[in-house]
Design a protein around this motif. Structure first.
Motif, PDB file in Angstrom:
ATOM      1  N   ALA A 286       0.860  -1.255  -0.029  1.00 12.04           N
ATOM      2  CA  ALA A 286       0.002   0.046   0.074  1.00 12.04           C
ATOM      3  C   ALA A 286       1.062   1.264   0.003  1.00 12.04           C
ATOM      4  N   LYS A 287       2.014   1.017   0.899  1.00 12.26           N
ATOM      5  CA  LYS A 287       2.852   2.358   0.826  1.00 12.26           C
ATOM      6  C   LYS A 287       3.374   2.640  -0.677  1.00 12.26           C
ATOM      7  N   GLN A 288       3.690   1.605  -1.223  1.00 12.76           N
ATOM      8  CA  GLN A 288       4.319   1.685  -2.565  1.00 12.76           C
ATOM      9  C   GLN A 288       3.211   2.427  -3.456  1.00 12.76           C
ATOM     10  N   LEU A 289       2.175   2.054  -3.436  1.00 13.23           N
ATOM     11  CA  LEU A 289       1.049   2.542  -4.241  1.00 13.23           C
ATOM     12  C   LEU A 289       0.712   3.884  -3.924  1.00 13.23           C
ATOM     13  N   ALA A 290       0.758   4.310  -2.737  1.00 13.50           N
ATOM     14  CA  ALA A 290       0.617   5.737  -2.428  1.00 13.50           C
ATOM     15  C   ALA A 290       1.547   6.644  -3.162  1.00 13.50           C
ATOM     16  N   SER A 291       2.753   6.045  -2.911  1.00 13.44           N
ATOM     17  CA  SER A 291       3.829   6.764  -3.268  1.00 13.44           C
ATOM     18  C   SER A 291       3.842   6.826  -5.145  1.00 13.44           C
ATOM     19  N   TYR A 292       3.446   5.975  -5.731  1.00 16.20           N
ATOM     20  CA  TYR A 292       3.244   5.841  -7.281  1.00 16.20           C
ATOM     21  C   TYR A 292       2.204   6.766  -7.637  1.00 16.20           C
ATOM     22  N   ALA A 293       1.096   7.062  -6.757  1.00 18.48           N
ATOM     23  CA  ALA A 293       0.174   8.010  -7.194  1.00 18.48           C
ATOM     24  C   ALA A 293       0.417   9.438  -6.620  1.00 18.48           C
ATOM     25  N   GLY A 294       1.307   9.475  -6.027  1.00 15.75           N
ATOM     26  CA  GLY A 294       1.710  10.975  -5.331  1.00 15.75           C
ATOM     27  C   GLY A 294       1.135  11.186  -4.018  1.00 15.75           C
ATOM     28  N   TYR A 295       0.289  10.168  -3.347  1.00 13.64           N
ATOM     29  CA  TYR A 295      -0.393  10.532  -1.993  1.00 13.64           C
ATOM     30  C   TYR A 295       0.687  10.435  -0.932  1.00 13.64           C
ATOM     31  N   ASP A 296       1.994   9.951  -1.131  1.00 16.86           N
ATOM     32  CA  ASP A 296       2.581   9.974   0.031  1.00 16.86           C
ATOM     33  C   ASP A 296       2.915  11.380   0.987  1.00 16.86           C
ATOM     34  N   VAL A 297       3.088  11.278   2.094  1.00 19.70           N
ATOM     35  CA  VAL A 297       2.967  12.510   2.749  1.00 19.70           C
ATOM     36  C   VAL A 297       4.283  12.930   3.010  1.00 19.70           C
ATOM     37  N   VAL A 298       4.842  14.083   2.670  1.00 20.92           N
ATOM     38  CA  VAL A 298       6.164  14.754   3.137  1.00 20.92           C
ATOM     39  C   VAL A 298       6.171  16.043   3.879  1.00 20.92           C
ATOM     40  N   LEU A 299       7.252  15.960   4.845  1.00 21.90           N
ATOM     41  CA  LEU A 299       7.379  17.063   5.886  1.00 21.90           C
ATOM     42  C   LEU A 299       8.482  17.668   5.937  1.00 21.90           C
ATOM     43  N   LYS A 300       8.801  18.922   5.703  1.00 24.02           N
ATOM     44  CA  LYS A 300      10.025  19.363   5.798  1.00 24.02           C
ATOM     45  C   LYS A 300      10.285  20.339   7.084  1.00 24.02           C
ATOM     46  N   GLU A 301      11.288  19.980   7.730  1.00 20.40           N
ATOM     47  CA  GLU A 301      11.448  20.786   9.094  1.00 20.40           C
ATOM     48  C   GLU A 301      13.267  20.883   9.173  1.00 20.40           C
ATOM     49  N   SER A 302      13.670  22.182   9.703  1.00 22.35           N
ATOM     50  CA  SER A 302      14.963  22.160   9.831  1.00 22.35           C
ATOM     51  C   SER A 302      15.018  23.392  11.019  1.00 22.35           C
ATOM     52  N   GLY A 303      15.770  22.823  11.998  1.00 21.18           N
ATOM     53  CA  GLY A 303      15.934  23.930  13.024  1.00 21.18           C
ATOM     54  C   GLY A 303      14.625  24.471  13.459  1.00 21.18           C
ATOM     55  N   ALA A 304      14.370  25.777  13.404  1.00 24.51           N
ATOM     56  CA  ALA A 304      13.192  26.268  14.179  1.00 24.51           C
ATOM     57  C   ALA A 304      12.194  26.289  13.206  1.00 24.51           C
ATOM     58  N   PHE A 305      12.411  26.026  11.598  1.00 21.88           N
ATOM     59  CA  PHE A 305      11.472  26.184  10.651  1.00 21.88           C
ATOM     60  C   PHE A 305      10.469  24.637  10.765  1.00 21.88           C
ATOM     61  N   ARG A 306       9.216  25.126  10.386  1.00 13.64           N
ATOM     62  CA  ARG A 306       8.287  23.889  10.674  1.00 13.64           C
ATOM     63  C   ARG A 306       7.387  24.033   9.413  1.00 13.64           C
ATOM     64  N   GLY A 307       7.504  23.308   8.308  1.00  3.88           N
ATOM     65  CA  GLY A 307       6.983  23.401   7.175  1.00  3.88           C
ATOM     66  C   GLY A 307       5.401  22.511   7.376  1.00  3.88           C
ATOM     67  N   ASP A 308       4.575  22.710   6.159  1.00  4.83           N
ATOM     68  CA  ASP A 308       3.541  22.163   6.386  1.00  4.83           C
ATOM     69  C   ASP A 308       3.305  20.746   5.757  1.00  4.83           C
ATOM     70  N   THR A 309       2.785  19.588   6.469  1.00  6.68           N
ATOM     71  CA  THR A 309       2.534  18.417   5.717  1.00  6.68           C
ATOM     72  C   THR A 309       1.638  18.492   4.748  1.00  6.68           C
ATOM     73  N   LYS A 310       2.087  18.106   3.738  1.00  5.35           N
ATOM     74  CA  LYS A 310       1.247  17.583   2.484  1.00  5.35           C
ATOM     75  C   LYS A 310       1.775  16.495   1.493  1.00  5.35           C
ATOM     76  N   ILE A 311       1.036  16.111   0.571  1.00  7.84           N
ATOM     77  CA  ILE A 311       1.363  14.855  -0.320  1.00  7.84           C
ATOM     78  C   ILE A 311       2.116  15.742  -1.101  1.00  7.84           C
ATOM     79  N   SER A 312       3.124  14.532  -1.792  1.00  8.39           N
ATOM     80  CA  SER A 312       4.383  14.922  -2.646  1.00  8.39           C
ATOM     81  C   SER A 312       3.997  15.369  -4.103  1.00  8.39           C
ATOM     82  N   LYS A 313       2.825  14.456  -4.746  1.00 11.22           N
ATOM     83  CA  LYS A 313       2.398  14.815  -5.958  1.00 11.22           C
ATOM     84  C   LYS A 313       3.409  14.668  -7.098  1.00 11.22           C
ATOM     85  N   LYS A 314       4.427  13.960  -6.529  1.00  8.60           N
ATOM     86  CA  LYS A 314       5.265  13.306  -7.274  1.00  8.60           C
ATOM     87  C   LYS A 314       4.905  11.977  -7.838  1.00  8.60           C
TER      88      LYS A 314
END
Length: 352
Positions: A240-268
């Protein structure tokens, strides 16, 4: 004395009209050697020239893997040709190739460097072998993409007709021609949908599995057939994880130090799958009790309702994958039975 060869990989950078070749060899002392093969034409004559070059280098098929990147449709003829000739072929997704290239700190980008990078990848990794998709599924995928293109064309022509009719200087003949173009697109859409139904009906096993997907409230034949066609019957999907990634529904999160990005799907991933699941998800939150409850629980916690709707699309896709693999119809009480768990042994004995 030549070192013993453990593995060989032919990296091919595929372009519309040409193929850039590089042969990588992994020896017993774990050293990698590369031989550039230059460019050949991306046609049958070029394929034959490539085979002659490999024969000149005394390459053995049993130790060779051919690695190429999926590039639209331009790699398909080459991959099919090599597979029919008995070569082990691996067609890599662009995302995986890009991440591997970044790990090499390769700043320049040329066809020769890309083919060398693919050869290196083949020498270092154990890759999943590629095999040609089923003919029916390949045809179904082509029809679904043609339908997707015509739907966009229909919206363009419809908006254009509305603009012409609303214009103060509209020409009746122009309106008539535009209306004819719109009717032609609509007729072709009906024709394609009829072909899709006829194609599926010819394969009883496939028709039965698509009926299982149609049993999900909110999922139509076109939606089910499009997902099955785009994934080639989930043939290369193992989780299921591979399928979600194939369709671009895998969730990505960007964080670095004090920066907290939004959680969203990759769309890749496959945008055709995400597009076709939009309307079924909107229907499912109204007519599917399980998904409606899931959507209602998520919606208050999200900044935008569309985020919860995307989560429903992902859940819907994974549900379709599960039913297709198991060849089962949708059970609306499945989640309730799962939460209740198995009955105690004493109760089951009394029931017997």
């Amino acid at each position: 004395m030549k070192p013993h060869v453990l593995k060989q990989a032919l990296g091919i950078d595929v372009a519309k009209d040409s193929l850039s070749l590089c042969l990588g060899t992994l020896t017993q002392d774990l050293e990698k050697q590369f031989v550039a093969g230059g460019d050949v034409a991306n046609d049958p004559k070029g394929f034959q020239r490539m085979e002659k070059w490999l024969a000149k280098l005394e390459v053995h098929k049993e130790k060779l893997v051919v690695v190429m990147e999926a590039t639209g449709v331009y790699h398909e003829a080459l991959a099919l040709y090599l597979h029919q000739k008995g070569y082990a072929v691996s067609v890599m997704q662009s995302g995986r190739v890009k991440r591997y290239a970044q790990s090499l700190s390769q700043r320049s980008k040329t066809d020769a460097l890309d083919s060398r990078m693919l050869a290196m990848l083949g020498c270092e990794r154990k890759l999943t072998p590629w095999s040609p998709p089923d003919g029916t599924l390949r045809h179904l995928k082509a029809l679904s993409r043609e339908r997707s293109f015509l739907l966009k064309e229909k919206n363009v022509e419809k908006n254009r007709l509305h603009a012409i009719e609303a214009s103060a200087y509209g020409n009746p003949r122009e309106v008539k021609r535009q209306a004819k173009r719109l009717k032609l697109v609509e007729a072709q859409l009906q024709e394609i949908e009829g072909e899709m139904k006829g194609l599926v009906a010819q394969d009883k096993a496939l028709a039965g599995k698509i009926q299982c997907l149609e049993s999900i409230p909110g999922v139509s034949f076109i939606s089910a057939a499009t997902v099955v066609g785009e994934t080639c019957g989930f043939s290369e999907i193992t989780s299921a994880k591979q399928l979600a990634s194939y369709a671009g529904y895998d969730v990505v999160l960007k964080e670095s130090g004090a920066f907290r990005g939004d959680t969203k799907i990759s769309k890749k991933g496959n945008s055709h799958i995400r597009s076709i699941l939009h309307m079924p998800s909107m229907t499912a939150v109204r007519v599917n009790p399980t998904l409606r409850q899931f959507y209602t629980r998520l919606k208050p916690n999200k900044a935008k309702p569309i985020v919860a709707l995307v989560a429903v699309q992902r859940k819907l896709l994974l549900l379709m994958y599960s039913l297709f693999k198991r060849n089962e119809y949708y059970d609306p009480l499945f989640e309730i039975k799962k939460q209740q768990g198995p009955k105690p042994l004493l109760h089951r004995i009394e029931a017997i």
